[in-house]
Scaffold this motif. Sequence first.
Motif, PDB file in Angstrom:
ATOM      1  N   LYS A 260     -12.267  -1.857  -0.319  1.00  0.00           N
ATOM      2  CA  LYS A 260     -13.549  -1.653  -0.516  1.00  0.00           C
ATOM      3  C   LYS A 260     -13.895  -1.407  -2.003  1.00  0.00           C
ATOM      4  O   LYS A 260     -12.882  -1.394  -2.601  1.00  0.00           O
ATOM      5  N   GLN A 274     -25.356  -5.375 -10.589  1.00  0.00           N
ATOM      6  CA  GLN A 274     -26.333  -5.828  -9.436  1.00  0.00           C
ATOM      7  C   GLN A 274     -26.571  -7.155 -10.121  1.00  0.00           C
ATOM      8  O   GLN A 274     -26.722  -8.141  -9.332  1.00  0.00           O
ATOM      9  N   ASN A 280     -25.324 -10.457  -3.605  1.00  0.00           N
ATOM     10  CA  ASN A 280     -26.453  -9.412  -3.602  1.00  0.00           C
ATOM     11  C   ASN A 280     -26.046  -8.425  -2.832  1.00  0.00           C
ATOM     12  O   ASN A 280     -26.639  -7.809  -1.994  1.00  0.00           O
ATOM     13  N   ALA A 281     -24.855  -7.916  -3.285  1.00  0.00           N
ATOM     14  CA  ALA A 281     -24.155  -6.725  -2.182  1.00  0.00           C
ATOM     15  C   ALA A 281     -24.444  -5.335  -3.009  1.00  0.00           C
ATOM     16  O   ALA A 281     -23.873  -4.557  -2.612  1.00  0.00           O
ATOM     17  N   HIS A 283     -27.017  -2.634  -5.234  1.00  0.00           N
ATOM     18  CA  HIS A 283     -28.533  -2.600  -5.695  1.00  0.00           C
ATOM     19  C   HIS A 283     -28.357  -1.002  -6.080  1.00  0.00           C
ATOM     20  O   HIS A 283     -27.408  -0.295  -6.055  1.00  0.00           O
ATOM     21  N   VAL A 290     -23.190  -0.062  -2.988  1.00  0.00           N
ATOM     22  CA  VAL A 290     -22.696  -1.216  -2.254  1.00  0.00           C
ATOM     23  C   VAL A 290     -23.153  -1.442  -0.920  1.00  0.00           C
ATOM     24  O   VAL A 290     -23.035  -0.595  -0.008  1.00  0.00           O
ATOM     25  N   ASP A 291     -23.423  -2.647  -0.703  1.00  0.00           N
ATOM     26  CA  ASP A 291     -23.416  -2.904   0.957  1.00  0.00           C
ATOM     27  C   ASP A 291     -22.021  -3.588   1.155  1.00  0.00           C
ATOM     28  O   ASP A 291     -21.640  -4.721   1.255  1.00  0.00           O
ATOM     29  N   GLN A 292     -20.981  -2.655   1.823  1.00  0.00           N
ATOM     30  CA  GLN A 292     -19.690  -3.158   1.997  1.00  0.00           C
ATOM     31  C   GLN A 292     -19.578  -4.244   2.897  1.00  0.00           C
ATOM     32  O   GLN A 292     -18.419  -5.244   2.705  1.00  0.00           O
ATOM     33  N   GLU A 293     -20.467  -4.486   3.768  1.00  0.00           N
ATOM     34  CA  GLU A 293     -20.300  -5.641   4.751  1.00  0.00           C
ATOM     35  C   GLU A 293     -20.718  -7.073   4.149  1.00  0.00           C
ATOM     36  O   GLU A 293     -20.263  -8.034   4.160  1.00  0.00           O
ATOM     37  N   ALA A 294     -21.469  -7.002   3.051  1.00  0.00           N
ATOM     38  CA  ALA A 294     -21.615  -8.130   2.249  1.00  0.00           C
ATOM     39  C   ALA A 294     -20.669  -8.349   0.935  1.00  0.00           C
ATOM     40  O   ALA A 294     -20.787  -9.401   0.484  1.00  0.00           O
ATOM     41  N   CYS A 295     -20.195  -7.174   0.515  1.00  0.00           N
ATOM     42  CA  CYS A 295     -19.243  -7.414  -0.418  1.00  0.00           C
ATOM     43  C   CYS A 295     -18.119  -8.314  -0.071  1.00  0.00           C
ATOM     44  O   CYS A 295     -17.357  -8.121   0.805  1.00  0.00           O
TER      45      CYS A 295
END
Length: 313
Positions: A260, A274, A280-281, A283, A290-295
């Motif tokens: 992660k 950002q 766009n993971a 903000h 971090v949005d770990q699902e999008a990263c």
Amino acid sequence: MNQVKLGLWGPAVSEICFGSLAISPLQGRVTAAQGTEVLKYALEQGIDWIDTAEIYGNYTQIAQATRNHPQARIVSKSYAVTAEEMRKSLEKARSELNRDVLDFFLLHEQESALTLKGHSGAWEELLRAKEKGLVRWIGISTHAVEGVRAGALQPGLDVIHPILNHQGLGIIDGSLEDMLSALSFASEIGIGVYAMKVFGGGHLSQDPQKAMDFIKKISSVQAMALGMSSQDEVDYDLLLVSGQEIPGNLREKVKHKPRKLYIADWCVGCGRCQEACPQNALHVEKIAVVDQEACVLCGYCGRVCPHFCLKIV
């Protein structure tokens, strides 16, 4: 190692391209010396081309590893916008890789016809370098369907390096079906295609065979770049791509550990990460979140952080 033809105009290369981001300072999984040994081992096993980029900061590492493998082909990429910036990028690569002629050079992370238009000066310089014999094949890397579509129509383009996996993770526009359609078009007109993020930045590593089989069944994709940071991972991936049984002890050694993006508590929330994130993971609240699902664990955010707050762990 199975050899494939990269499009109509490209060379014959191994089905696996060594993704050197995994051994670069940008990800920091291994030391430079350890990474060099892993790359040497991969070349000895028949992997005969390497994917890198100017921002990975590992040209000298690759030069050292390929010293006794002059036949190994190298792909690099640059964010250059102008002709002058591209000239500097090409000369840096030629000098640090110790190559008079570069095999492949790509515009890094192109998103659409608009971004390609914005990089027209750099592209024209790539065309000139190709005409002069300084670069053999040119192209783009992209996380976007529109990047593939625009790239396929770019005059003089030989190869596209798109993000692709069975869940469509990391595609920044459109659907997986849209991406497959765009790649089919590119392949039909002779463009070479080699995929990135086959395992979705680790999100699909619990069933690597499914991830691998998906890519191998796509006729418009000839090869794939796989990040490897140990000799065991090289052995594992070679068996995986060939469809051979993977011994239980090797499977245990390479057991994919969840990774992660870690953000240190001294982050000041400047927002540079950002802006740099292609997924766009990230903000900013008070600090970066971090949005770990999008990263997809590319590590590109870490290179722009002035306080070294971001690291893949």
